[in-house]
Design a protein around this motif. Structure first.
Motif, PDB file in Angstrom:
ATOM      1  N   ASN A  78       0.751  -1.470   0.281  1.00  8.25           N
ATOM      2  CA  ASN A  78      -0.367  -0.172  -0.161  1.00  8.25           C
ATOM      3  C   ASN A  78       0.966   1.084  -0.107  1.00  8.25           C
ATOM      4  O   ASN A  78       1.883   1.165   0.013  1.00  8.25           O
ATOM      5  CB  ASN A  78      -0.420  -0.425   1.028  1.00  8.25           C
ATOM      6  CG  ASN A  78      -0.083  -0.047   2.445  1.00  8.25           C
ATOM      7  OD1 ASN A  78       0.684   0.661   2.387  1.00  8.25           O
ATOM      8  ND2 ASN A  78      -0.357  -0.752   3.755  1.00  8.25           N
ATOM      9  N   ASN A  79       0.325   2.473  -0.006  1.00  9.17           N
ATOM     10  CA  ASN A  79       0.801   3.490  -0.463  1.00  9.17           C
ATOM     11  C   ASN A  79       1.214   4.628   1.436  1.00  9.17           C
ATOM     12  O   ASN A  79       0.389   5.356   1.365  1.00  9.17           O
ATOM     13  CB  ASN A  79       0.212   4.708  -1.253  1.00  9.17           C
ATOM     14  CG  ASN A  79       0.405   3.839  -2.461  1.00  9.17           C
ATOM     15  OD1 ASN A  79       1.225   2.997  -2.955  1.00  9.17           O
ATOM     16  ND2 ASN A  79      -0.240   4.352  -3.464  1.00  9.17           N
ATOM     17  N   ASP A  80       0.767   3.763   2.392  1.00  9.98           N
ATOM     18  CA  ASP A  80       0.822   4.039   3.341  1.00  9.98           C
ATOM     19  C   ASP A  80       2.074   4.956   3.987  1.00  9.98           C
ATOM     20  O   ASP A  80       3.510   5.111   4.062  1.00  9.98           O
ATOM     21  CB  ASP A  80       0.940   3.280   4.425  1.00  9.98           C
ATOM     22  CG  ASP A  80       0.461   3.470   5.683  1.00  9.98           C
ATOM     23  OD1 ASP A  80       0.447   4.629   6.391  1.00  9.98           O
ATOM     24  OD2 ASP A  80      -0.338   2.949   6.784  1.00  9.98           O
ATOM     25  N   ASN A  81       1.306   6.577   4.397  1.00 12.69           N
ATOM     26  CA  ASN A  81       2.927   7.509   4.859  1.00 12.69           C
ATOM     27  C   ASN A  81       3.759   7.079   6.008  1.00 12.69           C
ATOM     28  O   ASN A  81       4.387   7.580   6.280  1.00 12.69           O
ATOM     29  CB  ASN A  81       2.375   8.537   5.129  1.00 12.69           C
ATOM     30  CG  ASN A  81       2.607   9.061   2.936  1.00 12.69           C
ATOM     31  OD1 ASN A  81       3.645   9.242   2.886  1.00 12.69           O
ATOM     32  ND2 ASN A  81       1.675  10.357   3.695  1.00 12.69           N
ATOM     33  N   ASN A  82       2.629   6.120   7.179  1.00 13.50           N
ATOM     34  CA  ASN A  82       3.210   5.899   8.425  1.00 13.50           C
ATOM     35  C   ASN A  82       3.886   4.868   8.347  1.00 13.50           C
ATOM     36  O   ASN A  82       3.732   4.026   9.420  1.00 13.50           O
ATOM     37  CB  ASN A  82       2.264   6.115   9.217  1.00 13.50           C
ATOM     38  CG  ASN A  82       1.618   7.035   9.379  1.00 13.50           C
ATOM     39  OD1 ASN A  82       2.200   7.852   9.599  1.00 13.50           O
ATOM     40  ND2 ASN A  82      -0.302   7.315   9.100  1.00 13.50           N
ATOM     41  N   VAL A  83       4.389   3.683   7.331  1.00 10.91           N
ATOM     42  CA  VAL A  83       4.747   3.168   7.269  1.00 10.91           C
ATOM     43  C   VAL A  83       6.146   2.683   6.412  1.00 10.91           C
ATOM     44  O   VAL A  83       6.385   3.244   5.472  1.00 10.91           O
ATOM     45  CB  VAL A  83       3.651   1.498   6.851  1.00 10.91           C
ATOM     46  CG1 VAL A  83       4.502  -0.040   6.581  1.00 10.91           C
ATOM     47  CG2 VAL A  83       2.869   1.350   7.219  1.00 10.91           C
ATOM     48  N   ASN A  84       6.944   2.125   7.521  1.00  8.78           N
ATOM     49  CA  ASN A  84       8.248   1.729   6.906  1.00  8.78           C
ATOM     50  C   ASN A  84       8.810   1.145   5.658  1.00  8.78           C
ATOM     51  O   ASN A  84       8.012   0.465   5.272  1.00  8.78           O
ATOM     52  CB  ASN A  84      10.119   2.273   8.074  1.00  8.78           C
ATOM     53  CG  ASN A  84       9.720   3.524   9.203  1.00  8.78           C
ATOM     54  OD1 ASN A  84       9.391   4.269   8.108  1.00  8.78           O
ATOM     55  ND2 ASN A  84      10.860   3.103   9.850  1.00  8.78           N
ATOM     56  N   CYS A  85       9.492   1.681   4.397  1.00 11.51           N
ATOM     57  CA  CYS A  85       9.702   1.285   3.880  1.00 11.51           C
ATOM     58  C   CYS A  85      10.273   0.043   3.682  1.00 11.51           C
ATOM     59  O   CYS A  85      11.431   0.294   3.642  1.00 11.51           O
ATOM     60  CB  CYS A  85      10.195   1.677   1.817  1.00 11.51           C
ATOM     61  SG  CYS A  85      10.401   0.891   0.717  1.00 11.51           S
ATOM     62  N   THR A  86      10.159  -1.330   3.583  1.00 14.51           N
ATOM     63  CA  THR A  86      11.091  -2.707   3.989  1.00 14.51           C
ATOM     64  C   THR A  86      11.603  -3.476   2.746  1.00 14.51           C
ATOM     65  O   THR A  86       9.334  -3.608   1.875  1.00 14.51           O
ATOM     66  CB  THR A  86      10.945  -3.191   5.169  1.00 14.51           C
ATOM     67  OG1 THR A  86       9.757  -3.880   4.810  1.00 14.51           O
ATOM     68  CG2 THR A  86      11.449  -2.470   6.126  1.00 14.51           C
ATOM     69  N   ARG A  87      11.627  -4.409   2.795  1.00 16.05           N
ATOM     70  CA  ARG A  87      11.759  -5.447   1.855  1.00 16.05           C
ATOM     71  C   ARG A  87      12.936  -6.362   1.973  1.00 16.05           C
ATOM     72  O   ARG A  87      14.293  -6.249   2.660  1.00 16.05           O
ATOM     73  CB  ARG A  87      12.125  -5.095   0.082  1.00 16.05           C
ATOM     74  CG  ARG A  87      13.383  -4.713  -0.264  1.00 16.05           C
ATOM     75  CD  ARG A  87      13.206  -4.337  -1.637  1.00 16.05           C
ATOM     76  NE  ARG A  87      14.961  -3.992  -1.981  1.00 16.05           N
ATOM     77  CZ  ARG A  87      15.112  -4.462  -3.516  1.00 16.05           C
ATOM     78  NH1 ARG A  87      13.967  -4.686  -4.032  1.00 16.05           N
ATOM     79  NH2 ARG A  87      16.520  -3.534  -3.873  1.00 16.05           N
ATOM     80  N   THR A  88      12.815  -7.542   1.630  1.00 19.12           N
ATOM     81  CA  THR A  88      13.343  -8.983   1.172  1.00 19.12           C
ATOM     82  C   THR A  88      14.084  -9.159   0.309  1.00 19.12           C
ATOM     83  O   THR A  88      13.656  -8.968  -1.103  1.00 19.12           O
ATOM     84  CB  THR A  88      13.010 -10.006   2.182  1.00 19.12           C
ATOM     85  OG1 THR A  88      12.470  -9.871   3.723  1.00 19.12           O
ATOM     86  CG2 THR A  88      13.540 -11.370   1.821  1.00 19.12           C
ATOM     87  N   GLN A  89      15.470  -8.475  -0.598  1.00 19.10           N
ATOM     88  CA  GLN A  89      16.329  -9.113  -1.691  1.00 19.10           C
ATOM     89  C   GLN A  89      16.653 -10.408  -1.447  1.00 19.10           C
ATOM     90  O   GLN A  89      17.451 -11.001  -0.622  1.00 19.10           O
ATOM     91  CB  GLN A  89      17.341  -8.028  -1.476  1.00 19.10           C
ATOM     92  CG  GLN A  89      18.055  -8.082  -3.276  1.00 19.10           C
ATOM     93  CD  GLN A  89      17.136  -7.636  -4.232  1.00 19.10           C
ATOM     94  OE1 GLN A  89      16.555  -6.823  -3.870  1.00 19.10           O
ATOM     95  NE2 GLN A  89      16.984  -8.763  -4.883  1.00 19.10           N
ATOM     96  N   GLU A  90      16.630 -11.535  -2.700  1.00 15.23           N
ATOM     97  CA  GLU A  90      17.213 -12.207  -3.074  1.00 15.23           C
ATOM     98  C   GLU A  90      18.064 -12.687  -3.656  1.00 15.23           C
ATOM     99  O   GLU A  90      18.140 -11.665  -5.103  1.00 15.23           O
ATOM    100  CB  GLU A  90      16.322 -13.745  -3.094  1.00 15.23           C
ATOM    101  CG  GLU A  90      17.316 -14.931  -3.259  1.00 15.23           C
ATOM    102  CD  GLU A  90      15.876 -16.027  -3.317  1.00 15.23           C
ATOM    103  OE1 GLU A  90      15.904 -16.907  -3.995  1.00 15.23           O
ATOM    104  OE2 GLU A  90      14.670 -15.643  -2.887  1.00 15.23           O
ATOM    105  N   TYR A  91      19.352 -13.216  -3.790  1.00 19.13           N
ATOM    106  CA  TYR A  91      20.308 -13.300  -4.689  1.00 19.13           C
ATOM    107  C   TYR A  91      20.680 -14.605  -5.188  1.00 19.13           C
ATOM    108  O   TYR A  91      20.606 -15.201  -4.686  1.00 19.13           O
ATOM    109  CB  TYR A  91      21.478 -12.767  -4.338  1.00 19.13           C
ATOM    110  CG  TYR A  91      22.176 -11.293  -2.925  1.00 19.13           C
ATOM    111  CD1 TYR A  91      21.962 -10.378  -4.243  1.00 19.13           C
ATOM    112  CD2 TYR A  91      21.219 -11.267  -2.443  1.00 19.13           C
ATOM    113  CE1 TYR A  91      21.603  -8.675  -3.953  1.00 19.13           C
ATOM    114  CE2 TYR A  91      21.274 -10.095  -1.622  1.00 19.13           C
ATOM    115  CZ  TYR A  91      21.336  -8.585  -3.043  1.00 19.13           C
ATOM    116  OH  TYR A  91      21.311  -7.474  -2.605  1.00 19.13           O
ATOM    117  N   GLY A  92      21.339 -14.608  -5.964  1.00 17.69           N
ATOM    118  CA  GLY A  92      21.568 -15.698  -7.155  1.00 17.69           C
ATOM    119  C   GLY A  92      22.036 -16.953  -6.261  1.00 17.69           C
ATOM    120  O   GLY A  92      21.250 -18.305  -6.104  1.00 17.69           O
TER     121      GLY A  92
END
Length: 160
Positions: free
Chosen positions: A23-37
């Protein structure tokens, strides 16, 4: 923490381009999981900071700040993205540094129909470049860091 460091939220354009938040929530920090080869994974908090390379500041430089890691990547002190997307190190620093390294035209050309070309994956243990690119990057790196003492070369690493 510096005065220019900031967490990016899910509504930020940079976070949206990563597809990190549902979603586009201003109150939530942008986090993600990056997977590599190699199946290593890094959980990261997307942030921005003024990065100074040489004497040139790059304002609002976007990067992932690792909060957890698994696999071989755990032994790495950090990664630099040399990809083609808008948030790679190369793309974010192109304007002030477009002439820093002179690599012959076509060296990294990627042919979509055959899949041939050069892909730089900073998540692997060793990156191998074609000779013209390697020589140019090595020579530029050495010139830029000439004030540091260079370690003795090893079989795989001639620039330490």
């Amino acid at each position: 923490m510096s005065s220019t460091y900031k967490y990016l939220n899910c509504a930020s354009q940079q976070c949206q381009s990563l597809g990190a938040c549902p979603n586009n929530d201003n109150n939530v920090n942008c986090t993600r999981t990056q997977e590599y080869g190699d199946k290593s994974e890094v959980d990261e908090l997307t942030s921005s900071e003024t990065l100074t390379v040489g004497s040139q500041p790059v304002e609002d430089f976007v990067f992932g700040c690792a909060s957890a890691a698994s696999g071989l990547i755990q032994r790495s002190p950090g990664l630099v993205g040399f990809g083609r997307d808008a948030l790679s190190f190369v793309s974010q620093t192109t304007m002030p540094y477009d002439k820093l390294v002179s690599i012959p035209e076509g060296t990294f050309t990627f042919n979509k129909s055959t899949g041939s070309g050069t892909i730089i994956d900073s998540g692997t243990v060793i990156t191998r470049l074609v000779e013209p690119a390697y020589n140019s990057m090595r020579d530029t790196f050495s010139r830029q860091l000439s004030n540091l003492t260079q370690a003795s070369p090893t079989e795989l690493f001639d620039t330490c």
